[in-house]
Enzyme design. Structure first.
Site, PDB file in Angstrom:
ATOM      1  N   TYR A  47       5.811  -1.476  -1.622  1.00 53.60           N
ATOM      2  CA  TYR A  47       4.684  -0.803  -2.278  1.00 53.60           C
ATOM      3  C   TYR A  47       3.780  -0.060  -1.293  1.00 53.60           C
ATOM      4  O   TYR A  47       2.558   0.006  -1.488  1.00 53.60           O
ATOM      5  CB  TYR A  47       3.850  -1.805  -3.100  1.00 53.60           C
ATOM      6  CG  TYR A  47       4.671  -2.856  -3.790  1.00 53.60           C
ATOM      7  CD1 TYR A  47       5.569  -2.508  -4.802  1.00 53.60           C
ATOM      8  CD2 TYR A  47       4.578  -4.191  -3.433  1.00 53.60           C
ATOM      9  CE1 TYR A  47       6.358  -3.474  -5.435  1.00 53.60           C
ATOM     10  CE2 TYR A  47       5.356  -5.170  -4.063  1.00 53.60           C
ATOM     11  CZ  TYR A  47       6.238  -4.806  -5.052  1.00 53.60           C
ATOM     12  OH  TYR A  47       7.012  -5.759  -5.671  1.00 53.60           O
ATOM     13  N   HIS A  48       4.379   0.553  -0.254  1.00 55.40           N
ATOM     14  CA  HIS A  48       3.581   1.224   0.772  1.00 55.40           C
ATOM     15  C   HIS A  48       3.990   2.690   0.983  1.00 55.40           C
ATOM     16  O   HIS A  48       4.196   3.115   2.111  1.00 55.40           O
ATOM     17  CB  HIS A  48       3.716   0.487   2.108  1.00 55.40           C
ATOM     18  CG  HIS A  48       3.208  -0.912   2.098  1.00 55.40           C
ATOM     19  ND1 HIS A  48       3.556  -1.836   3.056  1.00 55.40           N
ATOM     20  CD2 HIS A  48       2.357  -1.545   1.259  1.00 55.40           C
ATOM     21  CE1 HIS A  48       2.965  -2.985   2.796  1.00 55.40           C
ATOM     22  NE2 HIS A  48       2.232  -2.827   1.708  1.00 55.40           N
ATOM     23  N   PRO A  49       4.092   3.511  -0.058  1.00 53.54           N
ATOM     24  CA  PRO A  49       4.429   4.923   0.166  1.00 53.54           C
ATOM     25  C   PRO A  49       3.317   5.635   0.920  1.00 53.54           C
ATOM     26  O   PRO A  49       2.131   5.383   0.703  1.00 53.54           O
ATOM     27  CB  PRO A  49       4.595   5.478  -1.252  1.00 53.54           C
ATOM     28  CG  PRO A  49       3.753   4.583  -2.103  1.00 53.54           C
ATOM     29  CD  PRO A  49       3.857   3.213  -1.484  1.00 53.54           C
TER      30      PRO A  49
END
Length: 562
Positions: A501-503
């Site tokens: 969940y780290h774009p």
């Protein structure tokens, strides 16, 4: 009642960065701020109970994105949850407060100037935190964000840290500038409840008359008018006009942002900004909105019939994300498998303790694998993060917890592979095309590093200390006992891996003319338009993106207030 949509500053997106930015700007009573959020207010109980975050996935508070099929992950599409409510993804995430390494920010400084170095950003981190800084043990300035030690971690987490030490890895304090090893996770919580940026920034600011927060407001595009050649602009309508190139500082080089078209209650209205528009929609929605507004790769915009304002080939490019692959052995009992028992809810409501206070990912640490040097990792820096959860986190968090189990996962910190965000159509309501291109580098360096990370997980699981909490067999991978460690690693990487969940990086900032955003976060080729969110990160950090995203919002407010 008709909402006033005229302000000095319009902030699009009330997430980690946007909420911090809008609240900080509104501290100046001479400025008016309009904060537009596509989602609804953060009212659901699950938004505030830490261990319940995965129950929000695929729901009304989630943008509910999926990637295109990933050839290197057995052709799977990967679910990408993103927060669609006040607080954005800070209202949906696992609350891990992990700053990253000083070297990560010094690398930003090489690209975007000294203002983005560790030394320059450290005061902002301290201003956000309400905890002692582990580097020099001095109290940081009081700020609105609550960052705490976990209130009631599972006993398994302490055992995991003993297993880490037995496996030969260092256990250190959290959030060190360098030399970070394994730690119990610091969390964005207050007294055992989630502390999103809606909690920490917007609620304390809600009494200010100069801050208006509008929910259910889906922004369609940025509007532009003629350049004023100055730092201010009068209110007005304006439409997208012809634009200029990608060079320049972002000031006085093209048309000026006058506001945004926004859908509210089914009606498209024009919100106008006297000074500037700041996009804070995150690494997916911000490049999408720029392209819908005519700022992006000219050929791609032409495919969708969108008039070009600025030909900016790197808008939507440079997508980086942290891929995680987890091993889930069975556990002897007492894990978060029992978190939904009525007694746990009573304990949470009456004492703010128990399993429901858990952020799930209760410990983490960094390792440098044998392939780091070949990947060009600087001396002393990790290429893998290992994460621990006292529960089997399987099925991308979309399935009920199947059994008593544990998760030890490896995270690829610095992917060589680069992906992209592209438009599916010119319709603002269509989801963008997300292709993270996981494990796609030609040399196979990403896959080699992640495999090495999973083998490090195996070392920890194989310790005598870890035997105290594990039971025979595996929740994941299926039939794990019949596989070798190498086979378990390969299967976990290809079949079970998912996003952490780290774009980041899709509207990168830089001093070079090709960077869509300059070091002061101004969009090149136009006036009066900035970006403040994870999309501006030139490279994804060796850590978690929530903390630096909030800091980017703080920095943006500082820039705008002079």
């Amino acid at each position: 009642m008709r909402v006033d949509l005229d302000a000095d500053y319009i902030v699009v997106g009330a997430g980690s960065a946007g909420a911090a930015l809008a609240a900080r700007l509104s501290e100046d009573p001479s400025l008016s701020v309009l904060l537009l959020e596509a989602g609804e207010p953060d009212k659901a109980m699950e938004l505030h109970v830490p261990a319940a975050f995965s129950k929000l996935f695929r729901g009304s508070y989630d943008w509910n994105y999926d990637t295109v099929p990933q050839p290197n992950l057995e052709g799977r599409t990967i679910f990408w949850p993103r927060g669609k409510t006040l607080g954005g993804s800070s209202s949906l995430n696992a609350m891990m407060w992990v700053r990253g390494f000083a070297a990560d920010y010094d690398e930003w400084a090489q690209t975007a100037g000294d203002a983005w170095s560790w030394e320059s950003l450290l005061p902002f981190f301290r201003a956000v935190e309400r905890t002692q800084d582990p580097v020099d043990d001095t109290q940081g300035a009081d700020g609105p964000q609550s960052v705490e030690h976990q209130r009631d971690p599972r006993p398994h987490t302490a055992v995991f840290l003993r297993a880490v030490a037995e496996a030969g890895f260092p256990v250190t304090a959290p959030n060190l500038a360098s030399g970070q090893g394994f730690s119990q996770t610091m969390v964005s919580q207050h007294r055992g409840g989630r502390a999103s940026t809606a909690d920490a920034y917007l609620r304390p600011a809600r009494g200010r008359k100069n801050l208006r927060v509008v929910t259910g407001a889906h922004v369609r595009k940025v509007t532009f008018g003629p350049s004023t050649g100055s730092g201010t602009v009068g209110a007005g309508s304006g439409t997208v006009g012809a634009g200029s190139g990608t060079g320049g500082s972002g000031s006085g080089t093209g048309p000026r942002a006058t506001g945004v078209y926004v859908d509210i209650d089914g009606i498209t209205r024009h919100a106008t900004a006297r000074h500037e528009v700041i996009l804070a929609g995150g690494a997916i929605n911000t490049p999408q909105l720029l392209m819908l507004s005519g700022i992006g790769p000219a050929e791609h915009l032409a495919e969708h019939g969108i008039p070009v304002v600025v030909d900016a080939p790197e808008v939507g490019a440079n997508l980086q994300d942290h891929l995680v692959a987890g091993l889930a052995p069975n556990a002897k009992g007492g894990t978060l498998y029992g978190a939904e028992k009525p007694a746990q809810l009573v304990k949470y409501l009456t004492q703010r303790k128990g399993m429901l206070t858990s952020n799930v990912a209760e410990a983490y640490g960094f390792v440098r694998t044998s392939v780091a040097e070949g990947r060009g990792e600087p001396e002393g820096l990790p290429d893998i993060e290992i994460i621990f959860a006292p529960v089997p986190y399987v099925g991308e968090g979309l399935v009920p917890t199947p059994a008593e189990g544990l998760t030890v996962g490896a995270i690829l910190l610095r992917p060589v592979s680069r992906g992209s965000i592209r438009l599916a159509s010119a319709d603002p309501l269509d989801k963008p095309v997300i292709d993270p291109a996981y494990l796609s580098d030609e040399e196979g360096m990403d896959a080699a590093a992640l495999t090495a990370g999973l083998l490090a997980c195996e070392r920890i699981i194989a310790t005598a200390a870890f035997d105290e909490i594990r039971a025979p067999g595996w929740v994941q991978p299926d039939d794990g006992d019949s596989l070798t460690p190498e086979e378990r690693a390969e299967l976990s990487m290809r079949r079970y891996s998912h996003t952490l969940y780290h774009p980041a990086g899709t509207v990168r900032m830089g001093m070079d003319a090709a960077a869509p955003v300059d070091p002061e976060l101004r969009v090149r080729g136009v006036e009066g338009l900035r970006v403040a969110d994870a999309s501006v990160m030139p490279t994804v950090i060796r850590g978690h993106t929530n903390a630096p995203s909030i800091v980017i919002g703080e920095v943006a407010a500082s820039l705008l207030r002079g």
